[in-house]
Design a protein around this motif. Structure first.
Motif, PDB file in Angstrom:
ATOM      1  N   THR A   1       2.495   6.679  -7.101  1.00  0.00           N
ATOM      2  CA  THR A   1       1.527   7.553  -7.759  1.00  0.00           C
ATOM      3  C   THR A   1       1.651   8.994  -7.266  1.00  0.00           C
ATOM      4  O   THR A   1       0.889   9.852  -7.708  1.00  0.00           O
ATOM      5  N   THR A   2       2.582   9.261  -6.349  1.00  0.00           N
ATOM      6  CA  THR A   2       2.805  10.568  -5.712  1.00  0.00           C
ATOM      7  C   THR A   2       1.583  11.070  -4.935  1.00  0.00           C
ATOM      8  O   THR A   2       1.495  12.259  -4.634  1.00  0.00           O
ATOM      9  N   VAL A   3       0.641  10.159  -4.609  1.00  0.00           N
ATOM     10  CA  VAL A   3      -0.498  10.580  -3.787  1.00  0.00           C
ATOM     11  C   VAL A   3      -0.014  10.876  -2.372  1.00  0.00           C
ATOM     12  O   VAL A   3      -0.293  11.949  -1.826  1.00  0.00           O
ATOM     13  N   GLY A   4       0.717   9.933  -1.761  1.00  0.00           N
ATOM     14  CA  GLY A   4       1.354  10.175  -0.462  1.00  0.00           C
ATOM     15  C   GLY A   4       0.425  10.610   0.639  1.00  0.00           C
ATOM     16  O   GLY A   4       0.565  11.703   1.173  1.00  0.00           O
ATOM     17  N   TYR A   5      -0.532   9.732   1.050  1.00  0.00           N
ATOM     18  CA  TYR A   5      -1.447  10.104   2.135  1.00  0.00           C
ATOM     19  C   TYR A   5      -0.685  10.423   3.415  1.00  0.00           C
ATOM     20  O   TYR A   5      -1.068  11.288   4.177  1.00  0.00           O
ATOM     21  N   GLY A   6       0.384   9.649   3.682  1.00  0.00           N
ATOM     22  CA  GLY A   6       1.109   9.855   4.928  1.00  0.00           C
ATOM     23  C   GLY A   6       0.607   8.978   6.052  1.00  0.00           C
ATOM     24  O   GLY A   6       0.995   9.176   7.197  1.00  0.00           O
TER      25      GLY A   6
ATOM     26  N   LEU B   1       2.300   1.763  -3.442  1.00  0.00           N
ATOM     27  CA  LEU B   1       1.302   2.308  -4.364  1.00  0.00           C
ATOM     28  C   LEU B   1       1.105   3.810  -4.163  1.00  0.00           C
ATOM     29  O   LEU B   1       1.118   4.600  -5.122  1.00  0.00           O
ATOM     30  N   THR B   2       0.941   4.234  -2.900  1.00  0.00           N
ATOM     31  CA  THR B   2       0.702   5.663  -2.656  1.00  0.00           C
ATOM     32  C   THR B   2       1.939   6.496  -2.988  1.00  0.00           C
ATOM     33  O   THR B   2       1.831   7.672  -3.314  1.00  0.00           O
ATOM     34  N   THR B   3       3.134   5.889  -2.900  1.00  0.00           N
ATOM     35  CA  THR B   3       4.362   6.632  -3.205  1.00  0.00           C
ATOM     36  C   THR B   3       4.571   6.758  -4.702  1.00  0.00           C
ATOM     37  O   THR B   3       4.879   7.827  -5.222  1.00  0.00           O
TER      38      THR B   3
ATOM     39  N   TRP C   1       0.842  -1.212   0.000  1.00  0.00           N
ATOM     40  CA  TRP C   1       0.000   0.000   0.000  1.00  0.00           C
ATOM     41  C   TRP C   1       0.868   1.249   0.000  1.00  0.00           C
ATOM     42  O   TRP C   1       0.606   2.209  -0.741  1.00  0.00           O
ATOM     43  N   TRP C   2       1.942   1.257   0.817  1.00  0.00           N
ATOM     44  CA  TRP C   2       2.868   2.383   0.837  1.00  0.00           C
ATOM     45  C   TRP C   2       3.500   2.577  -0.539  1.00  0.00           C
ATOM     46  O   TRP C   2       3.612   3.700  -1.033  1.00  0.00           O
TER      47      TRP C   2
END
Lengths: 247, 247, 247, 247
Positions: free
Chosen positions: A165-170, A161-163, A158-159
């Protein structure tokens, strides 16, 4: 003399290709096992560690043999600097995640021959492979840190994927410097890879929707071909004028 | 009269180039030392501060001399507005991070001559330099704020990486307005720089994978060259027809 | 024999098109109702569930009929792999959000005929449809999880917006693996879609502001047309020279 | 009859242009004052509110007059749908932030005439204007909410910056639905605007560094010009052949 020696390097590389690909797959499997099965007995863990070091040793020997076989050693050295780093750096315990780069490179070479014709499929496959390796590596680095937010493979994927795509929820992020090193490599490489994918999807969408059959590059090639026909036509015309008896 | 004076400005700039580059390097080193070695004795800290102010003074004097030497002062003034801001703004204690912009500009000019031929390497080097300066500047601004999340150089470098890639986890972010000013400059400049890098990697990937040898621009140049050959051929043909006695 | 059978497949697909579009709309409405009206009586909830399963059954029957009617079954199988997954996967209770993909596909086909001529409007409409489905699906997946941050449709829509634009504040994010699956699909698909929109807006802005009337592609097409005129001219010239009695 | 009426609409629009621009500036100033000076006396607050409503009324009257003056009312209606929404929607108290869109549009039209020649400067100025309006609007919407994280203009500006660049740390984010509406508009519009800026910087960097003087578009235009010369040359050649007495 020169020719014979470079031919020996080529022959070695051709012969070593298949065994090294197999070893790269073994390395990846052993590394994944060691990282994912964290509660294995010390004996199994030690066996896997030995297997990983043996694969590393084979890669190191392969580099040494190739350097010995090469005639122009200086050129070989500068052209294969990445290979040298990939052999030297993982010797430091902390940097063993870098061995994954060599594995990726070898597996990629094998894999490229098959699907290179379809860029989209190929890039997607490479992205999945890079993502899986980054997930394993960051999990390996983070897992035992007291402040870690990435403690299972699901979290790591999951990390990733978010990285990528530059979404980066944190909600998940690395806290160790090894994990941040993995993140840095993933960001620079992965964002470019995903950029290719979303760019391909986007231009495919636009082309399909707007009914444009060819791209600018294709039109350009058509122009060039047409122009060569014109030139040939002109040359023929001139030749005809020169050799006519009536003129 | 005109010519002589502008030549004097040129000569000054050519002579001042090397000393200013050296001073920029000194400034960067002193600034990095002061920021990174936070627990230094007051004496050393003061000495570094004096060094930083002296470099600033030299840059201010350089600007004044160049303005004096220029004949068309109005044109010099509007063309070097950035230089004026870079001299005036750091005089305010809070804005001294802006002095780094001048340093970057001077170092960049020196550095450009060497590796400009390879765009990729050059942009990557500039990006690393910008990232290092932004990390130093944000650390300098944030470090002593009670709510700060960026308190070590490692944190600052990690924050720079997550910002420049627009991932933005939010585990580290500036809270002072000076830090946010650094962030604003980094976002606008750094995102463009990294865009060049990922764009270059992506187009290189696509070109290499799809087996396209040249780009559209190259094909275009080939077309133009071919077309000029056709024109020459035609001109020759016409000349031949005109001067033939038999026609 | 061959011809007759493929004609039967075509006829079935043409006849089934309208009823399936209607059913897709019904499915979407029933799914939205079930997800949004969480406090409905068990009876109503059960009725909606039955309706959803009936629609699924019709789609499954449609796939089976088409496979039966197809002569070259192997080719049909590989060409409609997506359809097979869309029928099989939602049979697992956890993956029923995937049924929305089929619904989107069917609705999209209907919708495409009307507004395809204007790419911008079409992509914007598809993006809104994808966003609405992703919001419903993530709300369905997250709502009853104890750690969930997405518990109302407003939250889900806001999460979709921050994800699709890659802003990713991290105030809302999925915590279940079903929600993360929806997020993964939304990221890959949605970012490409929004890339088309922002890219279109950006190039429209640049073109309108810089007063450039045509694009490179148009100039290229003009060149090609011009070149064909030149070739025709040359051919005419040659023909004329050959058939002239005086030469 | 037809002609005279449309001329009356044109004349009205030309005459109303300057007063409306002035009113838009007044609206922006009054709105900014009201939002920024939150602790003003009720009397002042009420006076500003009246001023805002008066400007709204003038815009509504302007719309009604233009609709009355237009001969082809149906075409005017569909072509100016945005103007209608901009007049009707802010009548709802909650949506008054939408009035800013009209103000931006009017100010933009005035401003465009001056700096349109330099796309970069123009887009940067528009982006700053959009950013300032979004900051004011989100501050207005969020300020008095108990869970708000955006409570000062500094916070709002910082939030706008992290949103427009898609970094999205998540230290500040809107929690009211009005604030999220502002965020949605900012994301779609602002990301496209900033995309133009970073894209311009990036392509400028690449062009300047790689020493490429012209772009593909310029090379294409050169090719076309060259080709037209070739065509003219050919036509001359043919004409010469036809009219020669000796042939």
């Amino acid at each position: 003399m020169f020719e014979i020696d470079e031919r020996r390097l080529d022959r070695w590389e051709r012969r070593a290709e298949w065994p090294l690909t197999g070893l790269a797959a073994v390395f990846l499997a052993a590394y994944a096992w060691q990282v994912l099965d964290d509660r294995s007995t010390p004996g199994l863990h030690g066996a896997l560690e030995v297997a990983l070091w043996l694969v590393w040793l084979v890669f190191a020997v392969d580099y040494a043999v190739r350097l010995t076989l090469a005639v122009d050693k200086r050129r070989f050295f500068t052209a294969h600097l990445f290979d040298l780093f990939a052999v030297l750096l993982p010797a430091v315990r902390q940097l063993r995640v870098l061995r994954l780069l060599t594995v990726l490179k070898v597996l990629n070479r094998r894999f490229a021959g098959r699907v290179r014709q379809r860029v989209g499929v190929y890039v997607a496959a490479v992205t999945v492979m890079v993502g899986a390796c980054a997930s394993l590596a960051v999990l390996d680095a983070e897992r035992h840190h007291p402040d870690a937010t990435i403690t299972t493979f699901g979290d790591a994927a999951w990390w990733t994927l978010t990285t990528i795509t530059t979404v980066g929820y944190g909600d998940r992020y690395p806290v160790t410097w090894e994990g941040r090193l993995v993140a840095a490599l993933l960001m620079v490489g992965g964002i470019a890879l995903l950029g290719v994918i979303t760019g391909t999807i986007a231009s495919w969408l636009v082309e399909r929707l707007s009914g444009v059959e060819g791209s600018v590059a294709e039109a350009e090639r058509a122009t060039l071909a047409e122009l060569r026909l014109v030139k040939a036509e002109l040359a023929a015309l001139r030749a005809e004028l020169e050799h006519r008896p009536g003129v």
